[in-house]
Design an enzyme around this catalytic site. Sequence first.
Site, mmCIF file in Angstrom:
data_model
loop_
_atom_site.group_PDB
_atom_site.id
_atom_site.type_symbol
_atom_site.label_atom_id
_atom_site.label_comp_id
_atom_site.label_asym_id
_atom_site.label_seq_id
_atom_site.Cartn_x
_atom_site.Cartn_y
_atom_site.Cartn_z
ATOM 1 N N PRO A 135 0.840 -1.203 0.000
ATOM 2 C CA PRO A 135 0.000 0.000 0.000
ATOM 3 C C PRO A 135 0.876 1.255 0.000
ATOM 4 O O PRO A 135 1.927 1.283 0.644
ATOM 5 C CB PRO A 135 -0.794 -0.116 1.311
ATOM 6 C CG PRO A 135 -0.601 -1.518 1.800
ATOM 7 C CD PRO A 135 0.717 -1.968 1.252
ATOM 8 N N GLY A 137 0.686 5.591 0.318
ATOM 9 C CA GLY A 137 -0.102 6.790 0.604
ATOM 10 C C GLY A 137 0.540 7.998 -0.054
ATOM 11 O O GLY A 137 0.467 8.169 -1.267
ATOM 12 N N ASN A 141 7.296 8.145 3.769
ATOM 13 C CA ASN A 141 7.906 7.299 4.799
ATOM 14 C C ASN A 141 9.427 7.418 4.799
ATOM 15 O O ASN A 141 10.046 7.477 3.745
ATOM 16 C CB ASN A 141 7.497 5.836 4.551
ATOM 17 C CG ASN A 141 8.022 4.904 5.615
ATOM 18 O OD1 ASN A 141 9.151 4.434 5.535
ATOM 19 N ND2 ASN A 141 7.237 4.664 6.638
ATOM 20 N N ASP A 204 5.151 16.490 10.658
ATOM 21 C CA ASP A 204 6.069 17.256 9.791
ATOM 22 C C ASP A 204 5.764 17.004 8.319
ATOM 23 O O ASP A 204 5.937 17.870 7.477
ATOM 24 C CB ASP A 204 7.522 16.834 10.050
ATOM 25 C CG ASP A 204 8.041 17.306 11.396
ATOM 26 O OD1 ASP A 204 7.335 18.067 12.082
ATOM 27 O OD2 ASP A 204 9.153 16.907 11.765
ATOM 28 N N THR A 210 -0.594 10.810 4.010
ATOM 29 C CA THR A 210 -2.036 10.560 3.990
ATOM 30 C C THR A 210 -2.513 10.018 5.339
ATOM 31 O O THR A 210 -1.742 9.484 6.130
ATOM 32 C CB THR A 210 -2.395 9.515 2.922
ATOM 33 O OG1 THR A 210 -1.726 8.281 3.251
ATOM 34 C CG2 THR A 210 -1.990 9.968 1.535
ATOM 35 N N THR A 217 1.504 3.837 10.287
ATOM 36 C CA THR A 217 2.842 3.999 10.877
ATOM 37 C C THR A 217 2.798 4.598 12.274
ATOM 38 O O THR A 217 3.831 4.973 12.813
ATOM 39 C CB THR A 217 3.719 4.921 9.997
ATOM 40 O OG1 THR A 217 3.036 6.177 9.833
ATOM 41 C CG2 THR A 217 3.975 4.304 8.647
ATOM 42 N N LEU A 271 -1.185 -5.956 7.660
ATOM 43 C CA LEU A 271 -2.520 -6.465 7.994
ATOM 44 C C LEU A 271 -3.549 -5.881 7.035
ATOM 45 O O LEU A 271 -4.689 -5.598 7.419
ATOM 46 C CB LEU A 271 -2.864 -6.167 9.457
ATOM 47 C CG LEU A 271 -2.053 -6.950 10.499
ATOM 48 C CD1 LEU A 271 -2.432 -6.516 11.907
ATOM 49 C CD2 LEU A 271 -2.225 -8.460 10.342
ATOM 50 N N TYR A 474 13.597 14.494 19.410
ATOM 51 C CA TYR A 474 13.691 14.427 17.951
ATOM 52 C C TYR A 474 15.058 14.978 17.530
ATOM 53 O O TYR A 474 15.330 16.166 17.694
ATOM 54 C CB TYR A 474 12.557 15.277 17.380
ATOM 55 C CG TYR A 474 12.270 15.074 15.912
ATOM 56 C CD1 TYR A 474 11.099 14.467 15.491
ATOM 57 C CD2 TYR A 474 13.161 15.522 14.931
ATOM 58 C CE1 TYR A 474 10.811 14.310 14.140
ATOM 59 C CE2 TYR A 474 12.883 15.348 13.581
ATOM 60 C CZ TYR A 474 11.696 14.742 13.194
ATOM 61 O OH TYR A 474 11.412 14.582 11.858
#
Lengths: 563, 563
Positions: A135, A137, A141, A204, A210, A217, A271, A474
Amino acid sequence: MTEVQHQKWWGWGVEGVTFTHDNKPNFAPFVLDKVGLDLSLGGTPPPRFEDLEVPAPRLPDALADELRAAVGETHVVTGDMERVVHTYGKGISDLVRVRAGDLPRVPDVVVYPGDEDEVRAVVDLADAADAVIIPFGGGSNISGSLTPEPGETRPVVSLDMGRMNKVLEIDETSGLARVQAGVLGPDLEEQLGARGWTSGHQPDSFRHSTLGGWVATRSSGMQSDRYGDIADITRGLRSVLPGRVVSLRPLPSTSTGPSVREMIIGSEGRLGVITEVWIHVHRLPEKRLVVAYLYQSWGSALEAMREISTSDVHPSITRVSDPAETQFSLSTQKAQTGIKGKISTGIFDLLARRGWDLDQVCLSYVGYEGSPKHVAYQRRAVGRIVGRHGGIPLGTGPGALYDQKKFDTPYIRDFLLDMGALADVSETAAPWARLRGIYERTVTAARATYDALGVRGYIMCHLSHSYHSGACLYFTFAFPADDADGAAPPLEQYWQLKSAIQQSFIDGGGTLSHHHGVGTDHAPWMEADISEAGVELMVGLLGSADPHRRLNPGTLLPAHREW
Amino acid sequence: MTEVQHQKWWGWGVEGVTFTHDNKPNFAPFVLDKVGLDLSLGGTPPPRFEDLEVPAPRLPDALADELRAAVGETHVVTGDMERVVHTYGKGISDLVRVRAGDLPRVPDVVVYPGDEDEVRAVVDLADAADAVIIPFGGGSNISGSLTPEPGETRPVVSLDMGRMNKVLEIDETSGLARVQAGVLGPDLEEQLGARGWTSGHQPDSFRHSTLGGWVATRSSGMQSDRYGDIADITRGLRSVLPGRVVSLRPLPSTSTGPSVREMIIGSEGRLGVITEVWIHVHRLPEKRLVVAYLYQSWGSALEAMREISTSDVHPSITRVSDPAETQFSLSTQKAQTGIKGKISTGIFDLLARRGWDLDQVCLSYVGYEGSPKHVAYQRRAVGRIVGRHGGIPLGTGPGALYDQKKFDTPYIRDFLLDMGALADVSETAAPWARLRGIYERTVTAARATYDALGVRGYIMCHLSHSYHSGACLYFTFAFPADDADGAAPPLEQYWQLKSAIQQSFIDGGGTLSHHHGVGTDHAPWMEADISEAGVELMVGLLGSADPHRRLNPGTLLPAHREW
């Protein structure tokens, strides 16, 4: 061809938008000073797409025909550009590899279903053909969740959700919206905003990610202190697996055993394909403010953040940069004096006269939302806490500017890559008591790695996303790769650094990722994070749902735990 | 023998504590009026334990010897009383059955491990002996999670966690405590309170349930609006499975794929024995108040509750009773006039003169915590909302009384059972837009069932546990069973009612349970609640972790989905 717009094949965002330091006079001197990179020398732009060698698609004719019948001719694409865009996410490793034409396994086809029935058809067809389904979006990533396994011999279908981008209904009484998973952040907020609502979710990656990707995630946003992480925001969902659909109705809370909702959240495609999500929505706040503060030290800033988190008030944003990130932020300020939002150098002269060590100053932003009265009430309460820790307020000007520019940082990375520098980010979350230790450990590990590599690197950090018992740290890091003869390839240098940082998180009591997901990049630390027996439960879950490893195989689990 | 104290074998709480209406003059008339039960006739007390026929334990000698070697002679108990206490929870069905001596399968042994190593030894020994392991906390479950399958031919080990009751450490910087799972509510709060902390978790069962039980059933508490459900409070845990331990470190949030934490939460023993939990703890609040309010109608009360949930303030308790429960509450008030906390009848005369329909009045409690200033700020804000919906405040007196008596209700059920009346509770959660419909549907279904059974029954409800997108509706129902010749057995009458109520929840868009768990009682609605494909994921998870069904088999899943 399809109507779905994609990011650049070689970098962040859409064509035509890039970072420039033309109007940021402090940036080039800062970069030269910190990592020895002379921006005046000019960089190497990405190669031309035409120069890449893209492997031909290996799509069985029968499957191709069936897919076209299922979703329509124009929504089954096998062109090189689309397939390359769907090969990688946007981590620095992805960008280095795609620019180098490193394309060991490119999806064989990109399919754009228009509704859930078409998703079901595509999934069932791919399953019947023993094909792999990944999949897709927004493609933002940065953990390696989108790339086919290099040795994959079966057909690989990239299932792009971009056409499924509608807010289907809003339950205005309950503050719930049913939304198709392929909607991008700005589109979602535009559709909700037109009816007076917001999701409040601002990762960010907001402009190029999406809803389905956020859920898959375990995304978190800048305002998650108020609006919750995506796991909180997601109240129901639908996920398509071969021959079946998991359907979870929207519920505020439930006691129905192990949470299937919390199994699908974070599942990164393993899944099934998330098609719809019921999310919390909120009325647009009457008032919204971001206020900047300065602290004398990282230690006092962390203590103030902790005290805010245990206070009676709940700001929407709690963020503070370490001294290194504070200095970086100041280096990216625009040139004009007097511009609204600029942090005047005058304030630093004043602080120096007060005895502040300017190398230790930390810049913080705190956001407030609600009625004007409530915003004022919270701002006063936070102001008292900041003051107790020696901090000072800078007002709303810098906060407004931060708010405008908050999604722009990734473009700097592409610019630096042109210049031969590798920049990336890693984040963790940990209990408050562990944060300082993780910070010291991580900075030390990064510096030791820079030394071992013989490069000049930078590492900076902010705290964001405060919870009752801890927060997210971060880190952003960058270094011009050693390109001397005999030096390791740039990506090997990067992985040495990235691994040292990830290991520091785990050793210090933090998690491998707070909101970037696992992918393939973080999978080696899964057993250290959730224990071997925890990974074993996950293997049992995923393996029983997908015994033939057709659903985004290779992500989430360390390689030796695949079946 | 063991030092662990248990509840009565025949009812709620410990011996010597019971409900009495001697000093509650309105109670008997209320019961007579509503369900035709004449309390002056006296009831039938439970039978003598000696009159029960308890099946002899079927424990292989070898396993018995091994268990004694593992945990010590005194902590392996096969006496009838202990085994019967460990056979059932405290649902009305459990109580009716145990009083009737209905004991088709009693655990063969009760084992009390003293630490996690002993839990591991017990689990491994039972596993090697092909025995079933049923973890046992306070035994307060009312969903059928504790009872061995009636046809179980293997040895059944009840693993009682009662000796593991210590707060092991408190991370005072992070607000986290590491606690052994067998601790009862009051003991937990005493240990935390001695150091100035609280978990804030107050389920109705607080006095007789354990931390591990809360986690295993997805518990929620009266103050969960502020402190979170147990799923929020639980930040890390350890669960012992045969040959392995799932170990999750305390983390404020994480992005590590499908949440293993959220798999073990709610697992009701099917994913092992929870031995330790890292929980959120909070400093005891400076100030704490519970304020009572009255509304003119259920509809206006629900609207006010919804508005509070979307406001800027966050009370610790939001609760409102429907007219039926309001009248019940008033019927249990003590006799003395002028007692602090009593709701004066004078107020009702006043409201009647103002035109309120007294049959429609709804009693609400809202709790506030924090600094005195913050409590006042919130109370004012809620007061404005209540006023906008036509409600009036009654002050803190009734709230203080509610706070004292809040754990006492289950004793009334035992009293009514002596009188031949079956009383029980069912709760759901749903989006705000669904609550009114579920309420009407459930009350109608209960009344129709009473009619069909030919009994006079009562059903009442409160809203509690407000969330952004919905709330919990908590129903209590009671009826004197039809004991005429030819009438169905009382439990069959009960199941007809209970089933109608559960079905109303599902049909109305609610969940089968908000915080009581699934057990065997709610398992038939699992596929309707989380979809067949959702149950399939759960079966895959549980089946891979426990292929031989040794870990509390039979709970959570509908019978046809067991492997």
